[in-house]
Design a protein around this motif. Sequence first.
Motif, PDB file in Angstrom:
ATOM      1  N   TYR A  41       0.783  -1.182  -0.033  1.00  0.00           N
ATOM      2  CA  TYR A  41      -0.008  -0.069  -0.059  1.00  0.00           C
ATOM      3  C   TYR A  41       0.804   1.159   0.000  1.00  0.00           C
ATOM      4  O   TYR A  41       0.854   2.167  -0.897  1.00  0.00           O
ATOM      5  N   PHE A  62       1.874   4.198  -2.824  1.00  0.00           N
ATOM      6  CA  PHE A  62       1.144   5.380  -2.489  1.00  0.00           C
ATOM      7  C   PHE A  62       1.853   6.650  -2.468  1.00  0.00           C
ATOM      8  O   PHE A  62       1.655   7.682  -2.958  1.00  0.00           O
ATOM      9  N   GLY A  77      -0.761   5.870  -7.080  1.00  0.00           N
ATOM     10  CA  GLY A  77      -1.567   5.137  -7.390  1.00  0.00           C
ATOM     11  C   GLY A  77      -1.714   5.474  -8.991  1.00  0.00           C
ATOM     12  O   GLY A  77      -2.426   4.716  -9.732  1.00  0.00           O
ATOM     13  N   THR A 137      -2.831   1.714  -8.884  1.00  0.00           N
ATOM     14  CA  THR A 137      -3.719   1.524  -7.586  1.00  0.00           C
ATOM     15  C   THR A 137      -3.833  -0.046  -7.482  1.00  0.00           C
ATOM     16  O   THR A 137      -4.577  -0.424  -8.169  1.00  0.00           O
ATOM     17  N   GLN A 163      -4.934  -0.131  -1.620  1.00  0.00           N
ATOM     18  CA  GLN A 163      -5.215   1.447  -1.811  1.00  0.00           C
ATOM     19  C   GLN A 163      -6.576   1.762  -2.086  1.00  0.00           C
ATOM     20  O   GLN A 163      -7.232   2.579  -1.643  1.00  0.00           O
ATOM     21  N   THR A 196      -8.722   1.185   0.929  1.00  0.00           N
ATOM     22  CA  THR A 196      -8.345   2.355   1.860  1.00  0.00           C
ATOM     23  C   THR A 196      -9.178   3.692   1.382  1.00  0.00           C
ATOM     24  O   THR A 196      -9.847   4.118   2.259  1.00  0.00           O
ATOM     25  N   THR A 197      -9.291   4.121   0.290  1.00  0.00           N
ATOM     26  CA  THR A 197      -9.694   5.089  -0.270  1.00  0.00           C
ATOM     27  C   THR A 197     -11.449   4.876  -0.146  1.00  0.00           C
ATOM     28  O   THR A 197     -12.144   5.816   0.242  1.00  0.00           O
TER      29      THR A 197
END
Lengths: 288, 268
Positions: A224, A228, A233, A240, A244, A247-248
Amino acid sequence: MNKIPDNRAWWLVLPVFLLVAFSALIPLMTVVNYSVQDIFGPGQAYYVGTEWFKEVLADERLRDSLVRQFVFSGFVLLIQIPLGIGVALMMPRSGIKGSLCLILIAIPLLIPWNVVGTIWQIFARGDIGLFGWGINQLGIDYNYTGDTLDAWLTVLLMDVWHWTPLVALLCYSGLRAIPEAFYQAAEIDRASKWAVFRYIQLPRLKSVLIIAVLLRFMDSFMIYIEPFVLTGGGPGSSTTFLSQTLTTMAIGQFDLGRAAAFSLIYFLIVLLISWLFFTAITHADKEK
Amino acid sequence: MRQTRSKNIGITIYILLLLTPVYWLLNMSFKTSREILGGLTLWPQNFTFDNYVVIFTDPSWYNGYLNSMAYVSINVVITLLVALPAAYAFSRYKFLGDKHLFFWLLSNRMAPPAVFLLPFFQLYSSIGLFDTHIAVALAHCLFNVPLAVWILEGFMKGVPREYDEMAYIDGYSFPRFFIKVFLPMIRSGIGVTAFFAFMFSWVELLLARTLTAVDAQPIGAIMTRTIGASGIDWGVLAAAGVLTIIPGLLVIWFVRNHVAKGFALGRV
């Protein structure tokens, strides 16, 4: 060693059990709870059954990042495992030189992951980074923030730089466990270098290699923070990866139900593959 | 002889390539920002410690290091305290559900931290531990405890059970045997376990960043925050990066002779 059957041993395991139950079971149950509900706010939750799962499985964006993730992990294994074995074979077997090599090679493993991203962010820049500048100087147009292929190669190169040492150190410890007599016997038989590798070293490395593959697969599957920091990403969403995306969704958009369903599917994939590996390891142990 | 030389050349080239990005960071940390942006120089022309001075004099920077150190230390202590007896149980006894428990523990090492992000945030907020060192330390136990049990079990298996039995015959109670006799025998294993626990807690950022805001913010989060604010001061960023590598180097230096064994026995 023969183990004694004694259920009182549970008392010794209890602290670990409680601690891990607290930090794994409760959160996991929360995730399960979210995944079957649609939550609008405090006290406004509706049971929706498997709705989120269906939606997640049909989501184009998630499927894309899953495919990207598998491609990335595949390349990681293809490059790092052979390279790691090669490095381990080259390392001095003992003495001060051995320790020194060990420490120097371990350096990338000790760097916080965001700093790894930062190092490569600087190193690969065309204007202030040695690597990016060097490539551009060779007449190749290279820009990891703008070009998809360049971004991919940079992320991959960063991961190879970061994690090949782990494979190398695992193999190195496996190699050191081979008794000297094996090599002497090979010398008497005038075995070629390849034969020594193929019939003495490689079989002895089997169990270590299973672990190396397992660890590299798992950890690359959770990657991640490094990409990042390095590419964010991008460009677009070309680098990405799953963590990630998740998490977004969870922190950025606060899309609880969908993120929870996604989490469970993600976890199940990892668990399934780790179970396959674990069975392979125990089988390898039995054969020994 | 020729073979050894080509091996030496190979490993030297690999190590040089490995260290180049680190050298570049080090190089940049000693430059002024004018020099960094002015053009590419292979070593600092105007050697300066200014970037380091910024970090050591600004509490918002150096507190990050102290916070990271604090939760990493707490984590290592908790991990060892709970993992030692458990690893002993796994290495000596058969008990109900031992294999399942072991796999369940390991499965937590495999769980992507991103999965636990949101529930952790809510769990620790609800019990009032949000933004404390102990919260991050507990969260990191998720992957460190299984790992520690695994490594320690490998080391403990190497100690013959005759030692345990002799100690009981000599009239040692279990706690006394464990602390006085058993632990000293697996010293190097404990050292290696502490090293790995330290390492994995030190390098992790996703959970550490999510569970903290101000008071316990790790250095990694402070670094990413700096990137967001008014342009990037590459020099200070590089200096901060260099400083995060040093603790790891110190720790591995102490366990250098046992690390290879740790990899082999403990099957990290």
